[in-house]
Design a protein around this motif. Structure first.
Motif, mmCIF file in Angstrom:
data_model
loop_
_atom_site.group_PDB
_atom_site.id
_atom_site.type_symbol
_atom_site.label_atom_id
_atom_site.label_comp_id
_atom_site.label_asym_id
_atom_site.label_seq_id
_atom_site.Cartn_x
_atom_site.Cartn_y
_atom_site.Cartn_z
ATOM 1 N N LEU A 54 0.832 -1.209 0.000
ATOM 2 C CA LEU A 54 0.000 0.000 0.000
ATOM 3 C C LEU A 54 0.865 1.256 0.000
ATOM 4 C CD1 LEU A 54 -2.896 -0.816 2.506
ATOM 5 C CD2 LEU A 54 -2.946 -0.847 0.016
ATOM 6 N N GLN A 81 -2.175 -5.749 -5.140
ATOM 7 C CA GLN A 81 -2.972 -6.916 -5.533
ATOM 8 C C GLN A 81 -2.093 -8.099 -5.935
ATOM 9 O OE1 GLN A 81 -3.077 -4.039 -7.278
ATOM 10 N NE2 GLN A 81 -2.817 -4.436 -9.445
ATOM 11 N N VAL A 105 -0.928 -9.723 -2.637
ATOM 12 C CA VAL A 105 -2.022 -10.524 -2.072
ATOM 13 C C VAL A 105 -2.080 -11.885 -2.756
ATOM 14 C CG1 VAL A 105 -4.520 -10.701 -1.789
ATOM 15 C CG2 VAL A 105 -3.409 -8.508 -1.534
ATOM 16 N N PHE A 154 -16.136 -3.430 4.493
ATOM 17 C CA PHE A 154 -16.878 -2.635 3.522
ATOM 18 C C PHE A 154 -18.249 -2.357 4.124
ATOM 19 C CE2 PHE A 154 -13.833 -4.992 0.867
ATOM 20 C CZ PHE A 154 -13.166 -3.895 0.353
ATOM 21 N N PHE A 170 -11.879 -12.637 -3.216
ATOM 22 C CA PHE A 170 -11.946 -12.068 -4.568
ATOM 23 C C PHE A 170 -11.073 -12.823 -5.568
ATOM 24 C CE2 PHE A 170 -10.878 -8.967 -7.872
ATOM 25 C CZ PHE A 170 -12.147 -8.574 -8.239
ATOM 26 N N LEU A 171 -9.927 -13.284 -5.099
ATOM 27 C CA LEU A 171 -8.999 -13.937 -6.026
ATOM 28 C C LEU A 171 -9.330 -15.405 -6.282
ATOM 29 C CD1 LEU A 171 -5.654 -12.341 -4.862
ATOM 30 C CD2 LEU A 171 -6.910 -11.872 -6.953
ATOM 31 N N SER A 198 -16.006 -5.287 -7.547
ATOM 32 C CA SER A 198 -14.737 -4.576 -7.361
ATOM 33 C C SER A 198 -14.974 -3.071 -7.448
ATOM 34 C CB SER A 198 -13.682 -5.048 -8.361
ATOM 35 O OG SER A 198 -14.127 -4.894 -9.672
ATOM 36 N N ASP A 204 -7.786 1.386 -0.456
ATOM 37 C CA ASP A 204 -6.710 0.597 0.118
ATOM 38 C C ASP A 204 -7.180 -0.797 0.488
ATOM 39 O OD1 ASP A 204 -4.801 2.448 -0.221
ATOM 40 O OD2 ASP A 204 -4.606 3.037 1.886
ATOM 41 N N THR A 205 -8.321 -0.859 1.160
ATOM 42 C CA THR A 205 -8.821 -2.168 1.561
ATOM 43 C C THR A 205 -9.163 -3.005 0.331
ATOM 44 O OG1 THR A 205 -9.659 -1.137 3.558
ATOM 45 C CG2 THR A 205 -10.452 -3.340 3.079
ATOM 46 N N ALA A 206 -9.695 -2.360 -0.693
ATOM 47 C CA ALA A 206 -9.983 -3.090 -1.926
ATOM 48 C C ALA A 206 -8.701 -3.699 -2.483
ATOM 49 C CB ALA A 206 -10.626 -2.159 -2.951
ATOM 50 N N ALA A 207 -7.625 -2.927 -2.473
ATOM 51 C CA ALA A 207 -6.354 -3.444 -2.988
ATOM 52 C C ALA A 207 -5.897 -4.638 -2.149
ATOM 53 C CB ALA A 207 -5.295 -2.349 -2.972
ATOM 54 N N LEU A 208 -6.171 -4.581 -0.859
ATOM 55 C CA LEU A 208 -5.761 -5.691 0.019
ATOM 56 C C LEU A 208 -6.579 -6.950 -0.229
ATOM 57 C CD1 LEU A 208 -5.081 -3.902 3.430
ATOM 58 C CD2 LEU A 208 -3.452 -4.657 1.694
ATOM 59 N N MET A 209 -7.699 -6.822 -0.921
ATOM 60 C CA MET A 209 -8.484 -8.000 -1.291
ATOM 61 C C MET A 209 -7.959 -8.611 -2.591
ATOM 62 S SD MET A 209 -10.793 -8.067 1.068
ATOM 63 C CE MET A 209 -9.639 -7.320 2.188
ATOM 64 N N GLY A 210 -6.984 -7.934 -3.201
ATOM 65 C CA GLY A 210 -6.462 -8.432 -4.464
ATOM 66 C C GLY A 210 -7.083 -7.749 -5.671
ATOM 67 N N ILE A 211 -7.818 -6.678 -5.419
ATOM 68 C CA ILE A 211 -8.451 -5.956 -6.528
ATOM 69 C C ILE A 211 -7.439 -4.987 -7.142
ATOM 70 C CG2 ILE A 211 -10.219 -4.244 -7.090
ATOM 71 C CD1 ILE A 211 -11.881 -5.526 -4.822
ATOM 72 N N ASP A 212 -7.378 -4.975 -8.459
ATOM 73 C CA ASP A 212 -6.511 -4.025 -9.148
ATOM 74 C C ASP A 212 -7.267 -2.690 -9.229
ATOM 75 O OD1 ASP A 212 -5.098 -2.481 -10.917
ATOM 76 O OD2 ASP A 212 -4.488 -4.190 -12.146
ATOM 77 N N VAL A 213 -6.890 -1.767 -8.362
ATOM 78 C CA VAL A 213 -7.660 -0.529 -8.229
ATOM 79 C C VAL A 213 -7.616 0.296 -9.518
ATOM 80 C CG1 VAL A 213 -7.842 1.650 -6.974
ATOM 81 C CG2 VAL A 213 -7.391 -0.458 -5.735
#
Ligand code: ATP
Ligand code: MG
Lengths: 234, 369
Positions: A50, A71, A74, A88, A102-103, B241, B250-259
């Protein structure tokens, strides 16, 4: 497994990490303790991608991961559970857990893992359809943990998982951390609650204003007068 | 930090102005009621047939506004900025559709019975489909590059900077269209089955009210697109996503989402909707020039604010409400029809002052502001 060497991180003019080096071996629980503003969260954020380091590097399983987007990190099995219950808020509990997976493309596996999370955190089962933002603080903390576990991580970066929890829940969270560790997940644990953290950790590092000042076996550190005075309230 | 300051400001505005706002509200409400009483009871200036005509016009224009407004709201959702160039994205899509229709109109083929006819009349469905595909893809492409070039480099800049960039991009795209397509006004060449002005005739009070084919087509297609969008956002990985990125990058990125990719996709989807709105606009209204995106763009922005910016159903509702107010408002208030544009701007100002969160909007969270 995880190797951090000479890591420097800046927020504009603020020099938050000033050459941090440490390592974590597979299967370990390593605790990272330090007072407010020491740079603990900054360190975790830099490992998970991050934040970008201004100097130094992070390698994971012999691959340099610093500089890679979050990503990608992760997807290697490094899961960062950030501080402050970053669920969320406008997604339901189930949707939050799905985001954690998600992955994973295999729907059956996702359903299986979700079931396992409901076994482990029964409160979440009762709140399945509830929006994340309407959960209590403790429930949200459970949800962030469960969400992070959905992918069965190899390495978990936990940022203050016990923050704001009632003592019973703190016990429970630490039990769960030990359990996860026994099932093969390595853990880097950031905690204000140094007592608890040191009691379950194998090794520990003390971070003070961006520098590691002490390190060693958790049990030794528990008896270290400096640690006792500064972090164990004694 | 900037956030709290702004919120405090809004709170203060709310607190100190309460009495003034009540008085203003009562005055304005009273005046409106008086106007409505005059128009409907005293004068009853318009018959049911006129109201039906206006209602149809309002629903059609409202559904176009709704489609464009969704683009503002989606982009605001992920970037917290107003994409002021969105009207231009729509205009460019309208041009793409125009060229396809023109080309298919010019192309001679052997129609049924061996009579030479134009492609667009021999296969009108296909011609329209091609026009929409062209309009949607071109707008999607414009949206995609717009974000990449004008907004992405400014991601970390203070919030005002990307807004300025958006206004600049809007002018740049307008002028690009002016250079490429010349300032002339063109007429959309509909296939005969969608001829403008033709439609089903409804007899109301002995006079014919036309329910235009292009209007019904516009409404039906935009409803389909909106339902599709809602399903996409709720059900698909892409939609999830987008929602995650809108809530917390940031949290979305931590889920593996390509922001970054998700933000690009948001611009693509907004572009698709704006492009289809552009082609609909062309088919229904007929006129096209480089400036044609400006008014619908601003109106749709108003609609998005009206519905609560960042809220998708809100944008849809806001679009419809604005379309209807604009169409029915001048007649209901007995003012000149030319003033319909003013209605939109008055609404925007009123909303921004009195209820910046819009009809369906919630109080902005700390993170979003
Ligand atoms: N986004 C930011 N911008 C500027 N400075 C920051 C930012 N985030 C953190 N800092 C600064 O960096 C330093 C380290 O912060 P960090 O959040 O890593 O501390 P921490 O050890 O996690 O503290 P805590 O125990 O309170 O969570 C602090 O001095 C903080 O003020
Ligand atoms: Mg912290």
């Amino acid at each position: 497994m995880l190797n951090v060497s000479n890591l420097h991180v800046h927020y504009g003019a603020i020099h938050a990490l000033k050459g941090v080096s440490f390592n974590l071996e597979e299967g370990e629980i390593v605790a990272l303790i330090g007072s407010n503003g020491a740079g603990k969260s900054t360190l975790l954020k830099t490992i998970s991608g991050l934040l970008e380091a201004t100097e130094g590097e992070v390698s994971y399983q012999d691959e340099i991961i610093s500089g890679q987007p979050a990503q990608d990190i992760v997807s290697k099995g490094v899961i960062h559970i950030p501080e402050g219950r970053k669920i969320f808020p406008k997604m339901t509990v189930v949707e939050n857990l799905e985001m954690g997976a998600f992955l994973l493309r295999d729907r059956r596996l996702v359903a299986e893992r979700m079931e396992a999370m409901f076994e482990r955190f029964p409160v979440l089962r009762d709140r399945k359809k509830q929006l994340g933002g309407t959960l209590s603080g403790g429930e949200q903390q459970m949800l962030t943990m469960a969400r992070g576990l959905m992918t069965n991580p190899k390495l978990m970066l936990l940022d203050e998982p016990s923050m704001g929890l009632a003592p019973v829940l703190v016990e429970k969270v630490f039990d769960i951390i030990e359990e996860i560790n026994e099932q093969g997940t390595s853990i880097l644990l950031v905690e204000q609650n140094a007592q608890m953290a040191l009691s379950i950790a194998d090794r520990a590092y003390v971070l003070e204003t961006g520098r590691i000042t002490l390190s060693g076996d958790a049990l030794d550190l528990m008896e270290n007068p400096l640690v006792i005075e500064a972090y164990l309230g004694g | 930090m900037i956030a709290t300051k702004k919120e405090n400001f809004l709170l203060k505005l709310r607190g100190s102005g309460t009495i003034i706002r009540y008085i203003l509200g009562i005055l304005a409400g009273g005046y409106l009621l008086w106007r409505l009483y005059r128009v409907f009871i005293v004068q009853s200036a318009f018959g049911l047939e006129t109201w039906t005509r206006l209602l149809i016009a309002g629903l059609v224009i409202g559904s176009v506004y709704a489609l464009i407004a969704i683009g503002y709201t989606l982009v605001y959702g992920v970037l917290f900025m107003i994409n002021f160039a969105h009207g231009e994205v729509m205009m460019l899509g309208s041009f793409a559709g125009f060229f396809v229709l023109e080309a298919t109109r010019a192309m001679e083929v052997n129609g049924p019975g061996g009579v030479a006819t134009s492609f667009s009349n021999a296969y009108p469905g296909l011609a329209i489909l091609l026009a929409f595909v062209a309009g949607m893809s071109f707008s999607a492409l414009v949206g995609f590059y717009l974000e990449k070039i004008a907004y992405r480099p400014l991601r970390k800049a203070p919030r005002l900077i990307p807004l300025i960039s958006a206004i600049g991009a809007s002018f740049a795209l307008q002028n690009a269209a002016l250079l490429l397509f010349s300032p002339q006004t063109r007429t959309y060449q509909n296939p005969d089955i969608l001829t403008r002005g033709q439609g089903w005739r409804l007899m109301i009070n002995d006079s014919a009210v036309i329910l235009p084919y292009t209007g019904v087509f516009t409404m039906v297609l935009s409803i389909i697109l909106m339902v599709g969008l809602i399903l996409l956002v709720k059900r698909t990985r892409l939609g999830k996503s987008m929602r995650a990125v809108a809530m917390d990058k940031d949290t979305a990125a931590l889920m593996g989402i390509d922001v970054n990719k998700t933000i690009s996709n948001t611009f693509i989807i907004s572009g698709i909707l704006a492009g289809s709105a552009g082609v609909m606009w062309g088919l229904h209204n007929g006129l096209l020039h480089y400036f044609v995106g400006f008014l619908p763009g601003i109106k749709a922005f108003t609609a998005a604010v009206l519905g609560g910016i960042g809220n998708i159903p809100g944008a849809m509702l806001g679009g419809m409400v604005l379309g209807l107010l604009e169409a029915l408002g001048p007649a209901a208030l007995d003012i000149s029809f030319q003033l319909k544009d003013v209605i939109a701007f008055v609404i925007m100002i009123v909303i921004l002052i009195f209820k910046p969160s819009g009809l369906l909007g919630e109080v902005l969270s700390e993170e979003k502001v």
